[in-house]
Design a protein around this motif. Structure first.
Motif, PDB file in Angstrom:
ATOM      1  N   ALA A   1       3.780  -6.586   7.362  1.00  0.00           N
ATOM      2  CA  ALA A   1       4.964  -7.404   7.608  1.00  0.00           C
ATOM      3  C   ALA A   1       6.191  -6.502   7.641  1.00  0.00           C
ATOM      4  CB  ALA A   1       5.110  -8.486   6.544  1.00  0.00           C
ATOM      5  N   VAL A   2       6.210  -5.507   6.737  1.00  0.00           N
ATOM      6  CA  VAL A   2       7.337  -4.586   6.631  1.00  0.00           C
ATOM      7  C   VAL A   2       6.789  -3.179   6.389  1.00  0.00           C
ATOM      8  CG1 VAL A   2       9.349  -3.951   5.233  1.00  0.00           C
ATOM      9  CG2 VAL A   2       8.879  -6.353   5.692  1.00  0.00           C
ATOM     10  N   GLU A   3       7.352  -2.201   7.091  1.00  0.00           N
ATOM     11  CA  GLU A   3       7.032  -0.802   6.835  1.00  0.00           C
ATOM     12  C   GLU A   3       8.261  -0.142   6.234  1.00  0.00           C
ATOM     13  OE1 GLU A   3       5.305   1.400  10.063  1.00  0.00           O
ATOM     14  OE2 GLU A   3       4.064  -0.305  10.656  1.00  0.00           O
ATOM     15  N   LEU A   4       8.071   0.498   5.086  1.00  0.00           N
ATOM     16  CA  LEU A   4       9.165   1.190   4.413  1.00  0.00           C
ATOM     17  C   LEU A   4       8.774   2.631   4.160  1.00  0.00           C
ATOM     18  CD1 LEU A   4      10.272  -1.278   1.600  1.00  0.00           C
ATOM     19  CD2 LEU A   4      11.508  -0.707   3.667  1.00  0.00           C
TER      20      LEU A   4
ATOM     21  N   SER B   1       3.544   3.643   2.993  1.00  0.00           N
ATOM     22  CA  SER B   1       2.915   4.946   3.229  1.00  0.00           C
ATOM     23  C   SER B   1       3.590   5.707   4.368  1.00  0.00           C
ATOM     24  CB  SER B   1       1.440   4.756   3.575  1.00  0.00           C
ATOM     25  OG  SER B   1       1.283   4.315   4.915  1.00  0.00           O
ATOM     26  N   GLY B   2       4.507   5.059   5.049  1.00  0.00           N
ATOM     27  CA  GLY B   2       5.084   5.690   6.231  1.00  0.00           C
ATOM     28  C   GLY B   2       4.123   5.674   7.401  1.00  0.00           C
ATOM     29  N   GLY B   3       3.162   4.742   7.382  1.00  0.00           N
ATOM     30  CA  GLY B   3       2.194   4.634   8.470  1.00  0.00           C
ATOM     31  C   GLY B   3       1.094   5.670   8.416  1.00  0.00           C
ATOM     32  N   ARG B   4       0.972   6.385   7.296  1.00  0.00           N
ATOM     33  CA  ARG B   4      -0.007   7.463   7.194  1.00  0.00           C
ATOM     34  C   ARG B   4      -1.385   7.025   6.719  1.00  0.00           C
ATOM     35  NH1 ARG B   4       4.865   9.712   5.693  1.00  0.00           N
ATOM     36  NH2 ARG B   4       4.543   9.224   3.503  1.00  0.00           N
TER      37      ARG B   4
ATOM     38  N   ILE C   1       0.851  -1.195   0.000  1.00  0.00           N
ATOM     39  CA  ILE C   1       0.000   0.000   0.000  1.00  0.00           C
ATOM     40  C   ILE C   1       0.879   1.234   0.000  1.00  0.00           C
ATOM     41  CG2 ILE C   1      -2.021  -1.048   1.096  1.00  0.00           C
ATOM     42  CD1 ILE C   1      -1.161   0.466   3.699  1.00  0.00           C
ATOM     43  N   THR C   2       0.433   2.217  -0.750  1.00  0.00           N
ATOM     44  CA  THR C   2       1.044   3.539  -0.740  1.00  0.00           C
ATOM     45  C   THR C   2      -0.011   4.543  -0.287  1.00  0.00           C
ATOM     46  OG1 THR C   2       2.548   2.906  -2.514  1.00  0.00           O
ATOM     47  CG2 THR C   2       2.301   5.260  -2.093  1.00  0.00           C
TER      48      THR C   2
END
Length: 190
Positions: free
Chosen positions: A159-162, A146-149, A116-117
């Motif tokens: 699983a992974v946040e980028l 999305s950076g958690g946004r 997701i973006t």
């Protein structure tokens, strides 16, 4: 654990470095092509197995994801949870259940996606689940770039946040460096 999972993406060639034109029209120096890791069932099982761990005690009855990126994730998540897998497809520009797939009122659903973006496709799937009378309980994604946004109004697990920087095409530092820009992804003809 997240670093270990990120290494799986890197080693499979799913995390690309370069100069990319995104579907949104923005540019980026990194691109996540989850199909590169999902082509290996043992890696898909490992990644998605970790992804669904928080959902095991939620009473999930069905896992659903958007075509194309969410199909394999939904199938693997459903296998790991011991439930059925569905996917939505675009019909006249809108995500819909097709192929005779149906959800029942009050059915407990986990919505999944590969990356997701902005979360647009996932929002459409959630809306389709709600319109069927079923209950979307949570969202699981392999990669949240999305950076958690992104907020779906539901619990979200990645699983992974980028944090992947993107740039307007007219103000792209990669363009200024003269790096060739390529458009990867499933919406681009080969």
């Amino acid at each position: 654990m997240e670093e270990e999972l990120l290494n799986i993406f890197k080693e499979s060639g799913a995390l690309l470095e370069g100069h990319f034109l995104l579907t949104s029209g923005r540019h980026s120096g990194r691109y996540m092509q989850c199909a590169q890791v999902l082509q290996y069932p043992h890696l898909a099982a490992r990644l998605v197995g970790e992804l669904v761990r928080p959902f095991r005690d939620m009473g999930i009855e069905t896992v659903i994801g958007p075509a194309m990126g969410g199909i394999l994730v939904a199938h693997e998540a459903a296998r790991a949870l011991g439930v059925r897998a569905l996917f939505t497809e675009r019909e006249n520009g809108v995500m819909r259940l097709r192929r005779g797939f149906k959800l029942t009122p009050q059915e407990k659903v986990l919505v999944v996606e590969d990356v997701i973006t902005t979360g647009g496709s996932v929002r459409e799937v959630i809306e389709e689940v709600r319109q069927s009378g079923a209950l979307p309980l949570a969202v699981g994604v392999l990669v949240d770039r999305s950076g958690g946004r992104v907020d779906f109004g539901l619990p979200l697990t990645a699983a992974v946040e980028l944090e992947i920087a993107t740039y307007p095409a007219e103000d792209c530092p990669l363009c200024r460096q003269g790096l060739p820009c390529v458009k990867p992804g499933s919406r681009t003809p080969r």
